[in-house]
Design an enzyme around this catalytic site. Structure first.
Site, PDB file in Angstrom:
ATOM      1  N   SER A 149       0.855  -1.193   0.000  1.00 20.86           N
ATOM      2  CA  SER A 149       0.000   0.000   0.000  1.00 20.86           C
ATOM      3  C   SER A 149       0.885   1.235   0.000  1.00 20.86           C
ATOM      4  CB  SER A 149      -0.864  -0.002   1.267  1.00 20.86           C
ATOM      5  OG  SER A 149      -1.459   1.248   1.479  1.00 20.86           O
ATOM      6  N   TYR A 162      -2.008  -0.387  10.346  1.00 22.60           N
ATOM      7  CA  TYR A 162      -1.981  -0.909   8.978  1.00 22.60           C
ATOM      8  C   TYR A 162      -0.672  -0.502   8.286  1.00 22.60           C
ATOM      9  CZ  TYR A 162      -3.586  -1.204   4.046  1.00 22.60           C
ATOM     10  OH  TYR A 162      -3.722  -1.462   2.699  1.00 22.60           O
TER      11      TYR A 162
HETATM   12  N1  LIG Z   1      -8.691  -0.906  -1.532  1.00 26.22           N
HETATM   13  C1  LIG Z   1      -7.689  -0.057  -1.569  1.00 26.22           C
HETATM   14  O1  LIG Z   1      -7.855   1.137  -1.890  1.00 26.22           O
HETATM   15  C2  LIG Z   1      -6.288  -0.531  -1.269  1.00 26.22           C
HETATM   16  C3  LIG Z   1      -5.236   0.412  -1.334  1.00 26.22           C
HETATM   17  C4  LIG Z   1      -3.932  -0.015  -1.081  1.00 26.22           C
HETATM   18  C5  LIG Z   1      -3.679  -1.345  -0.779  1.00 26.22           C
HETATM   19  N2  LIG Z   1      -4.724  -2.237  -0.713  1.00 26.22           N
HETATM   20  C6  LIG Z   1      -4.400  -3.635  -0.432  1.00 26.22           C
HETATM   21  O2  LIG Z   1      -4.975  -4.459  -1.430  1.00 26.22           O
HETATM   22  C7  LIG Z   1      -5.275  -5.758  -0.884  1.00 26.22           C
HETATM   23  C8  LIG Z   1      -6.709  -6.128  -1.188  1.00 26.22           C
HETATM   24  O3  LIG Z   1      -7.560  -5.191  -0.537  1.00 26.22           O
HETATM   25  P1  LIG Z   1      -9.096  -5.019  -0.914  1.00 26.22           P
HETATM   26  O4  LIG Z   1      -9.347  -3.573  -0.914  1.00 26.22           O
HETATM   27  O5  LIG Z   1      -9.412  -5.844  -2.088  1.00 26.22           O
HETATM   28  O6  LIG Z   1      -9.768  -5.621   0.428  1.00 26.22           O
HETATM   29  P2  LIG Z   1     -11.199  -6.285   0.673  1.00 26.22           P
HETATM   30  O7  LIG Z   1     -12.133  -5.992  -0.427  1.00 26.22           O
HETATM   31  O8  LIG Z   1     -11.568  -5.908   2.065  1.00 26.22           O
HETATM   32  O9  LIG Z   1     -10.859  -7.853   0.618  1.00 26.22           O
HETATM   33  C9  LIG Z   1     -10.025  -8.407   1.591  1.00 26.22           C
HETATM   34  C10 LIG Z   1      -9.956  -9.914   1.382  1.00 26.22           C
HETATM   35  O10 LIG Z   1      -9.094 -10.473   2.369  1.00 26.22           O
HETATM   36  C11 LIG Z   1      -9.786 -11.500   3.076  1.00 26.22           C
HETATM   37  N3  LIG Z   1      -9.221 -11.576   4.423  1.00 26.22           N
HETATM   38  C12 LIG Z   1      -9.159 -10.606   5.349  1.00 26.22           C
HETATM   39  N4  LIG Z   1      -8.584 -11.065   6.460  1.00 26.22           N
HETATM   40  C13 LIG Z   1      -8.257 -12.363   6.222  1.00 26.22           C
HETATM   41  C14 LIG Z   1      -7.647 -13.382   6.988  1.00 26.22           C
HETATM   42  N5  LIG Z   1      -7.246 -13.164   8.243  1.00 26.22           N
HETATM   43  N6  LIG Z   1      -7.468 -14.604   6.418  1.00 26.22           N
HETATM   44  C15 LIG Z   1      -7.875 -14.844   5.155  1.00 26.22           C
HETATM   45  N7  LIG Z   1      -8.454 -13.911   4.375  1.00 26.22           N
HETATM   46  C16 LIG Z   1      -8.659 -12.694   4.911  1.00 26.22           C
HETATM   47  C17 LIG Z   1     -11.265 -11.085   2.992  1.00 26.22           C
HETATM   48  O11 LIG Z   1     -12.178 -12.142   3.181  1.00 26.22           O
HETATM   49  P3  LIG Z   1     -12.719 -12.555   4.652  1.00 26.22           P
HETATM   50  O12 LIG Z   1     -13.048 -11.287   5.366  1.00 26.22           O
HETATM   51  O13 LIG Z   1     -13.896 -13.438   4.397  1.00 26.22           O
HETATM   52  O14 LIG Z   1     -11.603 -13.311   5.291  1.00 26.22           O
HETATM   53  C18 LIG Z   1     -11.299 -10.597   1.547  1.00 26.22           C
HETATM   54  O15 LIG Z   1     -11.366 -11.697   0.675  1.00 26.22           O
HETATM   55  C19 LIG Z   1      -4.956  -5.672   0.604  1.00 26.22           C
HETATM   56  O16 LIG Z   1      -3.672  -6.186   0.850  1.00 26.22           O
HETATM   57  C20 LIG Z   1      -4.950  -4.172   0.880  1.00 26.22           C
HETATM   58  O17 LIG Z   1      -4.173  -3.832   1.979  1.00 26.22           O
HETATM   59  C21 LIG Z   1      -6.006  -1.867  -0.947  1.00 26.22           C
END
Ligand SMILES: NC(=O)c1ccc[n+]([C@@H]2O[C@H](COP(=O)([O-])OP(=O)(O)OC[C@H]3O[C@@H](n4cnc5c(N)ncnc54)[C@H](OP(=O)(O)O)[C@@H]3O)[C@@H](O)[C@H]2O)c1
Length: 245
Positions: A149, A162
């Protein structure tokens, strides 16, 4: 953006956090590109639906409900994944936790909450790489991708737990890369940029989703950079700024 020029035929891929958001988009596109994909997340039904979507399009996908933050789940994930699709060629550490929302100042952050974020965002990937990286090193092939991130490099107020987890994840990625370089294992870190996902909504509920990237577009970029051998091991890439070198 589509991936008509990128293919991963027969590649065994394990994607954590694959039930929604970026992880689901990555799993879907890997499945469409010929990879045999294992999808991990905690909530079984949402995860099963994600795997079924890939199967319905003719791809191979397996839902593996598990919690990467639980030490006890790690060898179960690695063992089941290998049994389902064979030795893992591509390991994507995408699952992530923000910690409690609304996000808190460090002075208001409980040590236990920081610990939980580190368990998911740092220790989980470390343990899973240990469980799978050895097989990659023995076979002298494989790729490990850490999803990072911009919070790992910028000091945003209230994003403390985070942010430190992602800063550590970036450096973990570099050290794995240095240690596995001679063993033929490529290790990368990618900052996906802001995307319209549940995590973003949880963190910043007032943001306008139309200003954010679609996870599918970011996933397409990430697959392209994975497929590009010129992206060197140890790199940290900003996906939304990346274009073919
Ligand atoms: N969205 C943004 O703007 C953004 C920006 C920078 C970086 N990121 C990074 O991109 C990645 C994806 O983020 P996203 O925005 O797609 O998040 P998201 O929509 O909240 O999805 C998160 C996923 O991780 C799973 N998860 C969470 N905790 C877990 C655990 N302990 N064990 C197994 N699975 C787990 C969730 O499913 P369950 O809850 O069912 O486990 C879900 O499938 C992350 O690494 C995030 O830090 C996102």
């Amino acid at each position: 953006m589509t991936n008509e020029f990128v293919s991963f035929p027969g590649v065994s891929a394990l994607v954590t956090g694959a039930s929604r958001g970026l992880g689901r988009a990555l799993a879907e596109q890997l499945g469409a590109a010929g990879a045999r994909v294992v999808l991990v997340a905690r909530a079984g039904q949402e995860l099963e639906r994600a795997a079924q979507t890939i199967q319905a399009r003719g791809g191979e996908a397996h839902a593996l409900p598990a919690d990467v933050a639980r030490k006890e789940d790690i060898y179960a994930i690695a063992g089941a994944a290998a049994a389902l699709v064979g030795p893992i060629d591509l390991l994507v550490h995408n699952a992530s936790s923000l910690g409690p929302t609304p996000l808190r100042l460090l002075l208001d952050t409980d040590c236990e909450d920081l610990q939980k974020v580190l368990d998911t965002n740092l220790l989980g990937p470390f343990r899973l790489s240990k469980a799978i990286g050895g097989s990659m090193a023995l076979r002298k092939t494989g790729t490990i991708l850490h999803v990072s991130s911009d919070a790992s490099v910028s000091a945003y107020e209230r994003w403390g737990a985070y942010s430190v987890s992602k800063a550590a994840l970036d450096h973990l990625s570099r050290i794995w890369a240095a240690e596995l370089r001679e063993r033929g294992v490529r290790v990368l870190s990618v900052d996906p940029g802001e995307m319209a996902t549940r995590m973003h909504e949880d963190a910043l509920p007032d943001a306008d989703p139309s200003t954010l990237a679609a996870p599918s577009d970011v996933a397409a970029r990430i697959l392209r950079l994975l497929a590009d051998p010129r992206v060197e091991t140890g790199s940290r890439v900003e996906a939304q700024k990346w274009s073919a070198l």
